[in-house]
Design an enzyme around this catalytic site. Structure first.
Site, PDB file in Angstrom:
ATOM      1  N   ASP A 108      17.362   7.385  15.558  1.00 52.78           N
ATOM      2  CA  ASP A 108      18.612   6.942  14.944  1.00 52.78           C
ATOM      3  C   ASP A 108      19.037   5.625  15.584  1.00 52.78           C
ATOM      4  O   ASP A 108      19.655   5.599  16.648  1.00 52.78           O
ATOM      5  CB  ASP A 108      19.692   8.004  15.132  1.00 52.78           C
ATOM      6  CG  ASP A 108      21.007   7.633  14.464  1.00 52.78           C
ATOM      7  OD1 ASP A 108      21.074   6.538  13.862  1.00 52.78           O
ATOM      8  OD2 ASP A 108      21.958   8.429  14.537  1.00 52.78           O
ATOM      9  N   LEU A 109      18.719   4.524  14.904  1.00 48.29           N
ATOM     10  CA  LEU A 109      19.001   3.206  15.456  1.00 48.29           C
ATOM     11  C   LEU A 109      20.455   2.796  15.274  1.00 48.29           C
ATOM     12  O   LEU A 109      20.879   1.758  15.810  1.00 48.29           O
ATOM     13  CB  LEU A 109      18.086   2.161  14.811  1.00 48.29           C
ATOM     14  CG  LEU A 109      16.602   2.285  15.168  1.00 48.29           C
ATOM     15  CD1 LEU A 109      15.765   1.344  14.319  1.00 48.29           C
ATOM     16  CD2 LEU A 109      16.385   2.006  16.648  1.00 48.29           C
TER      17      LEU A 109
ATOM     18  N   GLY B 247      14.672  -8.110  -4.055  1.00 46.42           N
ATOM     19  CA  GLY B 247      13.545  -8.457  -4.923  1.00 46.42           C
ATOM     20  C   GLY B 247      12.400  -7.487  -4.788  1.00 46.42           C
ATOM     21  O   GLY B 247      12.367  -6.657  -3.866  1.00 46.42           O
ATOM     22  N   HIS B 248      11.477  -7.592  -5.724  1.00 42.59           N
ATOM     23  CA  HIS B 248      10.237  -6.826  -5.704  1.00 42.59           C
ATOM     24  C   HIS B 248       9.080  -7.763  -6.012  1.00 42.59           C
ATOM     25  O   HIS B 248       9.285  -8.950  -6.311  1.00 42.59           O
ATOM     26  CB  HIS B 248      10.286  -5.673  -6.707  1.00 42.59           C
ATOM     27  CG  HIS B 248      11.158  -4.532  -6.275  1.00 42.59           C
ATOM     28  ND1 HIS B 248      10.872  -3.764  -5.175  1.00 42.59           N
ATOM     29  CD2 HIS B 248      12.319  -4.050  -6.799  1.00 42.59           C
ATOM     30  CE1 HIS B 248      11.800  -2.833  -5.026  1.00 42.59           C
ATOM     31  NE2 HIS B 248      12.693  -2.994  -5.993  1.00 42.59           N
ATOM     32  N   ASP B 249       7.890  -7.238  -5.967  1.00 36.70           N
ATOM     33  CA  ASP B 249       6.683  -8.042  -6.177  1.00 36.70           C
ATOM     34  C   ASP B 249       6.787  -8.906  -7.427  1.00 36.70           C
ATOM     35  O   ASP B 249       6.457 -10.093  -7.401  1.00 36.70           O
ATOM     36  CB  ASP B 249       5.467  -7.109  -6.284  1.00 36.70           C
ATOM     37  CG  ASP B 249       4.160  -7.874  -6.371  1.00 36.70           C
ATOM     38  OD1 ASP B 249       3.583  -8.178  -5.310  1.00 36.70           O
ATOM     39  OD2 ASP B 249       3.720  -8.179  -7.491  1.00 36.70           O
TER      40      ASP B 249
ATOM     41  N   ASN C  86       9.362 -10.123  -8.894  1.00 34.34           N
ATOM     42  CA  ASN C  86      10.277 -11.239  -8.674  1.00 34.34           C
ATOM     43  C   ASN C  86       9.618 -12.344  -7.869  1.00 34.34           C
ATOM     44  O   ASN C  86       9.775 -13.537  -8.175  1.00 34.34           O
ATOM     45  CB  ASN C  86      11.529 -10.762  -7.928  1.00 34.34           C
ATOM     46  CG  ASN C  86      12.227  -9.623  -8.628  1.00 34.34           C
ATOM     47  OD1 ASN C  86      12.300  -8.523  -8.088  1.00 34.34           O
ATOM     48  ND2 ASN C  86      12.733  -9.840  -9.829  1.00 34.34           N
TER      49      ASN C  86
ATOM     50  N   ASP D  76       3.433  -8.394  -2.510  1.00 32.94           N
ATOM     51  CA  ASP D  76       3.511  -7.373  -1.463  1.00 32.94           C
ATOM     52  C   ASP D  76       2.302  -7.393  -0.543  1.00 32.94           C
ATOM     53  O   ASP D  76       2.440  -7.254   0.682  1.00 32.94           O
ATOM     54  CB  ASP D  76       3.611  -5.983  -2.095  1.00 32.94           C
ATOM     55  CG  ASP D  76       4.967  -5.719  -2.718  1.00 32.94           C
ATOM     56  OD1 ASP D  76       5.910  -6.493  -2.471  1.00 32.94           O
ATOM     57  OD2 ASP D  76       5.096  -4.723  -3.459  1.00 32.94           O
TER      58      ASP D  76
END
Length: 388
Positions: free
Chosen positions: A73-74, A138-140, A142, A169
């Site tokens: 737990d950071l 974003g994703h790949d 994008n 990615d």
């Protein structure tokens, strides 16, 4: 882990899903001790993206093998203290938070380099740590769209085609990250100083979008989709349908291969048409289309099997895995109840093996902390407080 060239290197992996885990997968396969750190909530929800044995996806099992698992737990001060303690003996940290998140947690590059000047800290994001889009999601799709790559993928007259290879990615978030990490690690071992490795997936894609980039400078513009040299402009580089609805990848680009190709097909008159462009290339392409549609893929495959002119079948993934060449190269391995890809490289004096299945959440927590000098009482206290 033992025997790999990165044996003895410790990696703290805070990433999830695809780009970061594939980057640390390569490090783990090469012998690094990768500790996959997850929160007490969803953790890496790649576990439930698709089917797999016992409800754990093939996806998760394949990109998280050879790693150890730790829950932490950071957001809790004790969790941050544990992480900083682990970082003192680590070589590499990899994260994929939005810019600024790790600093807010107190585990950013400055905080870690203060306790371990040799630390290599890799931050993987879509658009980088700085700039107008640094905080954008974003994703790949994008990233490749934004970098001018998606615009070039597809056939003439059609809309952009979405590739099922995640270029941003994997080329950006995984391979570029590994390149930067290893370069910084090499330098840290000489200089004693680590580095922040700022990896932007969109930039990695942009920097490899070479042929349109060249055309923009030499021709004043980029060819239309499906009209560049390697996307339809040259009839000697393309995909041709066969009689059974399959395809052949035809790529005799160089003159020596083109001449051999023409002789094999008993069309010596085509030799002089090497490298044609425009309408002449389109006419030659129509002739080749008529030729290839006259036989099944298997017949063409047999025909070209002994002719070294860069003509091969377009295989399905299943067919590729079963092909004698990839079988001989041992590119598929059975591990953790599923079929997985072997690493895409071979090194002398090293034989790849899946030595650990992908970890369950926190599976190796006690083991990792004990190795890092935590006492039994400290570990028990952390467990009771749900820190680990």
């Amino acid at each position: 882990m033992s025997g790999g060239p990165l044996s003895g290197v410790r990696v703290l992996d805070l990433t999830r899903l695809l780009p970061g885990p594939v980057a640390t997968l390569h490090l783990a396969d090469l012998g690094a001790d990768v500790i996959k750190i997850e929160d007490h909530g969803a953790g890496d929800y790649a576990r439930i993206l698709g089917d797999g044995p016992d409800g754990v996806s093939v996806f998760y099992r394949s990109v998280n093998r050879n790693k150890r698992g730790l829950r932490l737990d950071l957001k809790h001060s004790q969790g941050r203290a544990v992480f900083l303690r682990l970082a003192q003996a680590a070589d590499i940290v990899v994260e994929s938070f939005r810019p600024g998140v790790s600093d807010k947690l107190g585990i950013g590059y400055q905080a870690l380099s203060a306790v371990n000047p040799r630390i290599v800290y890799c931050a993987i994001t879509g658009y980088g740590q700085t700039g107008p889009l640094a905080m954008a999601a974003g994703h790949d799709l994008n990233y490749i769209g934004f970098a001018g790559v998606l615009d070039q993928i597809g056939v003439a007259g059609g809309q952009p085609a979405i590739p099922n290879l995640q270029i941003g990615d994997l080329l950006g978030g995984a391979m570029t990250a590994v390149m930067g990490i290893l370069a910084a690690l090499f330098d840290a071992q000489r200089s004693g100083r680590g580095r922040l490795v700022d990896v932007a997936m969109s930039e990695a894609v942009l920097a490899h979008n070479l042929f349109p980039f060249f055309a923009l400078q030499t021709e004043g513009g980029v060819p239309q989709r499906g009209a560049d040299l390697l996307t339809g402009g040259d009839a000697g580089y393309g995909v041709y349908a066969t009689a059974d609805g399959r395809y052949m990848a035809v790529a005799p680009l160089e003159k020596k291969f083109w001449d051999l190709f023409c002789d094999a097909l008993a069309h010596p008159e085509w030799k002089s048409k090497h490298g044609l462009r425009g309408a002449a290339a389109a006419a030659l392409r129509r002739e080749l289309q008529e030729l290839f549609v006259g036989r099944n893929q298997s017949e063409w495959q047999d025909f070209f099997a002994g002719i070294d002119c860069c003509v091969t079948p377009v295989l399905s993934v299943a067919e590729a895995l079963e092909h004698p060449h990839f079988v001989a190269r041992r590119m598929a391995v059975q591990a953790d109840g599923v079929t997985q890809f072997a690493p895409p490289l071979k090194l002398s004096g090293w034989v790849f093996a899946v030595e650990r299945a992908a970890p369950s959440p926190g599976e190796h927590g006690t083991e990792v902390l004990r190795e890092s000098g935590f006492s039994a009482d400290e570990i028990c206290e952390l467990q009771e407080a749900s820190i680990i």
